[in-house]
Motif scaffolding. Structure first.
Motif, short mmCIF file in Angstrom:
data_model
loop_
_atom_site.label_atom_id
_atom_site.label_comp_id
_atom_site.label_asym_id
_atom_site.label_seq_id
_atom_site.Cartn_x
_atom_site.Cartn_y
_atom_site.Cartn_z
N ASN A 67 58.77 39.44 39.74
CA ASN A 67 58.95 38.07 40.20
C ASN A 67 60.18 37.91 41.10
OD1 ASN A 67 56.69 37.09 38.72
ND2 ASN A 67 57.93 37.06 36.86
N THR A 68 60.29 38.79 42.07
CA THR A 68 61.39 38.71 43.04
C THR A 68 60.91 38.01 44.31
OG1 THR A 68 60.85 40.83 44.10
CG2 THR A 68 62.27 40.89 42.15
N ASP A 69 61.85 37.75 45.20
CA ASP A 69 61.51 37.16 46.50
C ASP A 69 60.90 38.19 47.45
OD1 ASP A 69 62.47 34.68 45.71
OD2 ASP A 69 64.51 35.13 46.38
N ASN A 70 61.09 39.46 47.12
CA ASN A 70 60.58 40.54 47.97
C ASN A 70 59.09 40.75 47.71
OD1 ASN A 70 59.91 43.44 48.71
ND2 ASN A 70 62.01 43.30 49.49
N TRP A 71 58.25 40.58 48.75
CA TRP A 71 56.80 40.70 48.59
C TRP A 71 56.41 42.11 48.17
CZ3 TRP A 71 53.07 43.62 51.23
CH2 TRP A 71 51.75 43.26 51.00
N GLY A 72 57.01 43.12 48.77
CA GLY A 72 56.65 44.50 48.46
C GLY A 72 56.95 44.88 47.02
N LEU A 86 52.62 38.07 38.78
CA LEU A 86 52.48 37.28 40.01
C LEU A 86 52.65 35.81 39.67
CD1 LEU A 86 49.42 39.07 41.69
CD2 LEU A 86 51.86 39.52 42.01
N ARG A 87 53.89 35.40 39.54
CA ARG A 87 54.19 34.02 39.15
C ARG A 87 54.36 33.10 40.36
NH1 ARG A 87 56.38 33.93 33.89
NH2 ARG A 87 55.34 35.56 32.68
N ARG A 88 54.86 33.62 41.45
CA ARG A 88 55.12 32.79 42.63
C ARG A 88 53.83 32.49 43.37
NH1 ARG A 88 60.65 32.88 44.03
NH2 ARG A 88 61.87 34.32 42.72
N PRO A 89 53.65 31.26 43.87
CA PRO A 89 52.40 30.89 44.55
C PRO A 89 52.05 31.76 45.74
CG PRO A 89 53.70 28.93 44.05
CD PRO A 89 54.57 30.11 43.73
N GLU A 90 53.05 32.15 46.55
CA GLU A 90 52.77 32.95 47.74
C GLU A 90 52.46 34.41 47.40
OE1 GLU A 90 57.25 33.09 47.06
OE2 GLU A 90 55.61 31.62 46.92
N MET A 91 52.68 34.81 46.16
CA MET A 91 52.43 36.19 45.73
C MET A 91 51.10 36.34 45.00
SD MET A 91 55.24 37.72 46.73
CE MET A 91 56.99 37.45 47.05
N ARG A 92 50.42 35.26 44.72
CA ARG A 92 49.23 35.32 43.87
C ARG A 92 48.07 36.01 44.56
NH1 ARG A 92 49.85 29.09 41.81
NH2 ARG A 92 51.49 29.48 40.27
N ALA A 93 47.34 36.79 43.77
CA ALA A 93 46.11 37.42 44.24
C ALA A 93 44.94 36.48 44.01
CB ALA A 93 45.88 38.75 43.52
N LEU A 138 43.42 32.88 52.22
CA LEU A 138 43.65 34.05 53.06
C LEU A 138 44.83 34.89 52.57
CD1 LEU A 138 43.01 32.56 56.62
CD2 LEU A 138 41.45 33.89 55.19
N THR A 139 45.90 34.22 52.15
CA THR A 139 47.05 34.94 51.61
C THR A 139 46.69 35.65 50.31
OG1 THR A 139 48.60 33.36 52.59
CG2 THR A 139 49.42 34.72 50.79
N ALA A 140 45.90 34.98 49.48
CA ALA A 140 45.47 35.59 48.22
C ALA A 140 44.57 36.80 48.48
CB ALA A 140 44.73 34.56 47.36
N TYR A 141 43.70 36.71 49.48
CA TYR A 141 42.86 37.84 49.88
C TYR A 141 43.73 39.02 50.32
CZ TYR A 141 37.97 36.35 49.82
OH TYR A 141 36.70 36.02 49.42
N ARG A 142 44.73 38.73 51.13
CA ARG A 142 45.62 39.80 51.60
C ARG A 142 46.29 40.51 50.43
NH1 ARG A 142 51.30 38.05 53.84
NH2 ARG A 142 51.38 37.64 51.59
N ASN A 143 46.80 39.73 49.50
CA ASN A 143 47.47 40.33 48.34
C ASN A 143 46.51 41.15 47.50
OD1 ASN A 143 49.78 38.98 49.19
ND2 ASN A 143 49.51 37.28 47.77
N SER A 144 45.32 40.61 47.24
CA SER A 144 44.35 41.33 46.41
C SER A 144 43.90 42.63 47.06
CB SER A 144 43.13 40.43 46.15
OG SER A 144 43.41 39.44 45.21
#
Length: 288
Positions: A142-147, A229-236, A73-79
């Motif tokens: 590759n920052t902590d900031n999602w945006g 997109l190296r961080r797991p929570e940022m991956r598409a 679901l997180t990957a869907y959101r990012n993509s």
């Protein structure tokens, strides 16, 4: 004689349908094969890969594991966020650029057009290193900031789609009569009003075509995501699918379910908007 010619043009030889059907099957069947195997346990796929998932073969374990372990679901959101922003930005920027190239005369216009065409010949592999270094100097990689992390992917994808979009939109805008714009000028409309109230409504098929292709290219782009997109929570979603093999080895059931989840948005887009794709590409080919 003219009526007979029109009838012949409108009639399609049934023999033509056979190779078209066979060609369609080569595309449809692999998708069907992946979907049906996504409902089988991994130890059943190799021995019953062509059997329908009914009875003891049917299981939802692959999808449960995919949603539990892969953060789908997180990957869907990012993509979807990346692809929608890319499509909107490409449509707006390419539309304005194409309108200026079609309707205005300025120094260097021919050189600029040649530069736009030439930029289509440079693959993303040739520019990714300088782009990465440039964005790293801006502090958005590759920052902590999602945006900011999403922005690091969005910017190169917008740039990569602009050349194609400008060429397509120019071919359509050139076919729109200039007299419509001249009449609008006489009525007191500004350049912005003419673009958004006349050009955009008349060129909707071409704009929709550009938006669809930009969305799909962004959604399926793995190469750019591998860098930014190296961080797991940022991956598409495509980046997540690429990690699946290294995490799960040869779990074909989980791989099939993940692939099915990846292609669902693509299939929905094609089914819902196929008439715009065909209309836009056909109109551009005839009028451009």
């Amino acid at each position: 004689m003219e009526k007979k010619k029109k009838k012949k043009l409108n009639q399609v030889d049934p023999v033509v349908y056979l190779p078209l059907v066979l060609w369609a099957l080569t595309t449809i069947y692999p998708i069907f094969w992946v979907v049906e195997n996504s409902f089988k346990a991994k130890d059943k796929i190799l021995s019953n890969s062509f059997a329908l998932p009914v009875g003891d073969l049917f299981t939802l374990a692959n999808y449960r594991k995919a949603f539990k372990n892969l953060n789908i679901l997180t990957a869907y959101r990012n993509s979807l966020f990346i692809s929608i922003i890319v499509a909107l930005a490409v449509v707006i920027i390419a539309g304005l650029a194409a309108y200026a190239m079609c309707r205005y005369e300025f120094k260097g216009k021919g050189f600029l057009y040649n530069l736009i065409v030439a930029s289509m010949m440079f693959p993303v592999f040739a520019t990714i290193i300088p782009v990465f270094r440039m964005e790293a100097s801006w502090g958005i990689v590759n920052t902590d900031n999602w945006g900011l992390t999403m922005l690091s992917v969005i910017l190169p994808q917008i740039a990569g789609n602009l050349s194609f979009a400008i060429i397509v939109l120019m071919g359509y805008i050139k076919s729109i009569p200039v007299e419509l714009e001249e009449a609008a000028y006489l009525e007191g409309c500004s350049t912005w009003q003419i673009f958004f109230r006349i050009i955009v409504p008349l060129a909707v098929p071409s704009f929709v075509t550009v938006a669809i292709f930009s969305f799909l290219w962004s959604y399926n782009d793995l190469f750019t995501q591998m860098f930014f997109l190296r961080r797991p929570e940022m991956r598409a979603i495509t980046r997540l699918l690429n990690e699946l093999t290294s995490q799960e080895g040869t779990n074909y059931g989980l791989m099939a379910s993940a692939v099915t989840l990846v292609i669902i948005p693509v299939i929905i887009v094609y089914i819902c908007l196929q008439k715009y794709i065909i209309k836009g590409m056909t109109a551009g080919a005839i009028k451009g």
